[in-house]
Design an enzyme around this catalytic site. Structure first.
Site, PDB file in Angstrom:
ATOM      1  N   ALA A 238      18.410   3.653   8.585  1.00 44.67           N
ATOM      2  CA  ALA A 238      17.807   4.488   7.545  1.00 44.67           C
ATOM      3  C   ALA A 238      16.602   5.234   8.095  1.00 44.67           C
ATOM      4  O   ALA A 238      16.732   6.334   8.634  1.00 44.67           O
ATOM      5  CB  ALA A 238      17.430   3.631   6.336  1.00 44.67           C
ATOM      6  N   ARG A 239      15.422   4.645   7.991  1.00 41.23           N
ATOM      7  CA  ARG A 239      14.197   5.221   8.525  1.00 41.23           C
ATOM      8  C   ARG A 239      13.361   4.109   9.131  1.00 41.23           C
ATOM      9  O   ARG A 239      13.173   3.048   8.521  1.00 41.23           O
ATOM     10  CB  ARG A 239      13.402   5.930   7.426  1.00 41.23           C
ATOM     11  CG  ARG A 239      14.057   7.189   6.891  1.00 41.23           C
ATOM     12  CD  ARG A 239      14.241   8.249   7.959  1.00 41.23           C
ATOM     13  NE  ARG A 239      12.971   8.664   8.511  1.00 41.23           N
ATOM     14  CZ  ARG A 239      12.215   9.647   8.017  1.00 41.23           C
ATOM     15  NH1 ARG A 239      12.613  10.306   6.948  1.00 41.23           N
ATOM     16  NH2 ARG A 239      11.080   9.974   8.591  1.00 41.23           N
ATOM     17  N   ASP A 262      19.012   2.396  14.901  1.00 37.63           N
ATOM     18  CA  ASP A 262      19.383   3.780  15.203  1.00 37.63           C
ATOM     19  C   ASP A 262      18.219   4.724  14.931  1.00 37.63           C
ATOM     20  O   ASP A 262      18.334   5.922  15.191  1.00 37.63           O
ATOM     21  CB  ASP A 262      20.602   4.187  14.360  1.00 37.63           C
ATOM     22  CG  ASP A 262      21.154   5.553  14.747  1.00 37.63           C
ATOM     23  OD1 ASP A 262      21.406   5.780  15.951  1.00 37.63           O
ATOM     24  OD2 ASP A 262      21.327   6.403  13.849  1.00 37.63           O
ATOM     25  N   GLU A 267      10.392   9.480  17.910  1.00 35.88           N
ATOM     26  CA  GLU A 267      11.655   9.944  18.483  1.00 35.88           C
ATOM     27  C   GLU A 267      11.436  11.255  19.232  1.00 35.88           C
ATOM     28  O   GLU A 267      10.748  12.141  18.708  1.00 35.88           O
ATOM     29  CB  GLU A 267      12.701  10.123  17.380  1.00 35.88           C
ATOM     30  CG  GLU A 267      13.045   8.829  16.674  1.00 35.88           C
ATOM     31  CD  GLU A 267      14.134   8.979  15.613  1.00 35.88           C
ATOM     32  OE1 GLU A 267      14.642  10.107  15.432  1.00 35.88           O
ATOM     33  OE2 GLU A 267      14.501   7.974  14.992  1.00 35.88           O
ATOM     34  N   HIS A 286      19.511   7.607  17.318  1.00 35.73           N
ATOM     35  CA  HIS A 286      19.575   8.315  16.037  1.00 35.73           C
ATOM     36  C   HIS A 286      20.828   9.202  15.968  1.00 35.73           C
ATOM     37  O   HIS A 286      20.750  10.404  15.714  1.00 35.73           O
ATOM     38  CB  HIS A 286      18.313   9.154  15.812  1.00 35.73           C
ATOM     39  CG  HIS A 286      18.054   9.432  14.359  1.00 35.73           C
ATOM     40  ND1 HIS A 286      16.807   9.657  13.853  1.00 35.73           N
ATOM     41  CD2 HIS A 286      18.898   9.514  13.288  1.00 35.73           C
ATOM     42  CE1 HIS A 286      16.865   9.868  12.557  1.00 35.73           C
ATOM     43  NE2 HIS A 286      18.137   9.781  12.186  1.00 35.73           N
TER      44      HIS A 286
END
Length: 320
Positions: A238-239, A262, A267, A286
Site C-alpha cells: 500500500a504505502r 513493495d 523511493e 514498487h
C-alpha cells in the site's frame, strides 16, 4: 465553443504507446490531444507543455507554481489513487480546477502481487533461487503452507477485498480491520472483523491495504508491531508511510518477524538503506501495480474521466 486542449505532459513509454491508439482517438474526438514522452526536465519546460491546456492527464508531480501558470486549466486527472501526494488539492480548488483520480485500476494486479509476496516468503522462493544460482542444491524444509494460517487484512477496499477472496481460495482464515465493518462485507469477502490489536496478535500474516491520509500515517507503530507473533509476516503493498519506519526496522533487526514490501519511505530505495541487509525481508521496487493490463486500465479510466468532465458529468473527483 472552442475545442478543449488536453495534454499528457509526462507520459512514460508504456502510456505513450497506449495513448497512441484507441484512447488517444477518443480524446481527439472531443478536443485537441497531445502527449509528451518523458517527465519535463525543468519547471519551465513543464510550464511550456501545459501553458494552453484546458485539461491534463498527470502521471507524476505537478508543482504548484507550474499549475498556477496554466491559466486555462480546468481539469487534472491523476493516473493513480494517491493524488494528494502529487497535487496540492487546496491550491487546485482555489484555482477552480477539478482534480480526479483513477481508483480501482489495479485492484486485481496489486492483490495478486500481494499474494505472490506471501508465497515467496512462505516458501523461501527468493532465497532458494539465490542458492541455486550459486551452484548449490539445498533441499531443506522450504517454509510453510498458507492453508490453515490466519491472514489479517488492514483495510478492506478494492485491493484488500480481492486479497481476501484469494486467501480464502488457499484455505486461510481471514480476519480484517476496517472503518466500515458490516455483515454484508463480511459475507462478501469471507472475513471476520476485529480490532487492530487482536488482528496483529492473532495473524500469521498481516497485509496492509489502507489509503494514506492524516488518520493513517504511522498508524502501525511499535505497539501493534510488538504484538505480532514470532515469525509472523508483514506485507505492505500500500504505502510505506502507514508504518513507523523506526519501529519496523527495530523489529526486523531482531529477526523476530519477517517483511515483504513493495513500497518504501524513500523511493528509489537508497543503496545504504538497512532494509537491504535483512535476510528476513523480501523486496520489490514498487511494481505491484505494473502490468500491461493495469497500465491500460489506468489510461482507460483517465480517458473516461476527461470525457465525462467535458460532457458535464465529472467522475472520481477528489477535491470537491
Amino acid at each position: 465553443m472552442n475545442k478543449p486542449i488536453i495534454v499528457y505532459p509526462d507520459a512514460d513509454n508504456d502510456t505513450a504507446e497506449i495513448f497512441s491508439g484507441d484512447l488517444g482517438f477518443r480524446l481527439k474526438k472531443i478536443g485537441y490531444f497531445q502527449f509528451f514522452n518523458g517527465e519535463p526536465t525543468s519547471d519551465n519546460e513543464f510550464k511550456r507543455r501545459i501553458c494552453n491546456a484546458d485539461a491534463i492527464i498527470l502521471g507524476w508531480r505537478l508543482p504548484v507554481d507550474v499549475m498556477k501558470s496554466a491559466k486555462n486549466l480546468k481539469l487534472i486527472v491523476f493516473t493513480g489513487i494517491g493524488v494528494s501526494n502529487f497535487v496540492d488539492l487546496d491550491s487546485a480548488k482555489q484555482q477552480g480546477i477539478i482534480v480526479c483520480n483513477t481508483p480501482g485500476y489495479a485492484d486485481k494486479t496489486v492483490a495478486e502481487h500481494t499474494v505472490a509476496l506471501m508465497l515467496s516468503s512462505a516458501r523461501n522462493i527468493s532465497k532458494l533461487d539465490m542458492t541455486m544460482r550459486q551452484g548449490k542444491w539445498i533441499q531443506g524444509t522450504s517454509g510453510f503452507n498458507l492453508e490453515g494460517k490466519t491472514l489479517g487484512i488492514v483495510g478492506l477496499g478494492g485491493i484488500g477485498g480481492r486479497v481476501a477472496v484469494l486467501a480464502n481460495a488457499f484455505g486461510m482464515k481471514v480476519i480484517s480491520w476496517t472503518r466500515r465493518p458490516s455483515r454484508e462485507r463480511s459475507e462478501k469477502y469471507g472475513v471476520e472483523f476485529c480490532d487492530l490489536s487482536e488482528l496483529f496478535s492473532s495473524s500469521d500474516i498481516v497485509s496492509l491495504h489502507l489509503a494514506l491520509n492524516e488518520m493513517t500515517v504511522c498508524l502501525i507503530g511499535n505497539d501493534l508491531l510488538s504484538r505480532m507473533k514470532d515469525g509472523a509476516l508483514l506485507v505492505n503493498t500500500a504505502r510505506a508511510e502507514l508504518v513507523d519506519e523506526r519501529a519496523l526496522k527495530a523489529e526486523l533487526e531482531t529477526n523476530r518477524i519477517k517483511g515483504a514490501f513493495d513500497v518504501f519511505h524513500r523511493e528509489p530505495l537508497r543503496k545504504s538503506d538497512t532494509l537491504r541487509k535483512y535476510q528476513n525481508v523480501i523486496m520489490t521496487p514498487h511494481t505491484g501495480y505494473n502490468t500491461p493490463e493495469a497500465n491500460y486500465s489506468i489510461c482507460e479510466l483517465a480517458t473516461k474521466a476527461v470525457v465525462s468532465y467535458f460532457r458535464g458529468k465529472p467522475m472520481n473527483v477528489v477535491n470537491s
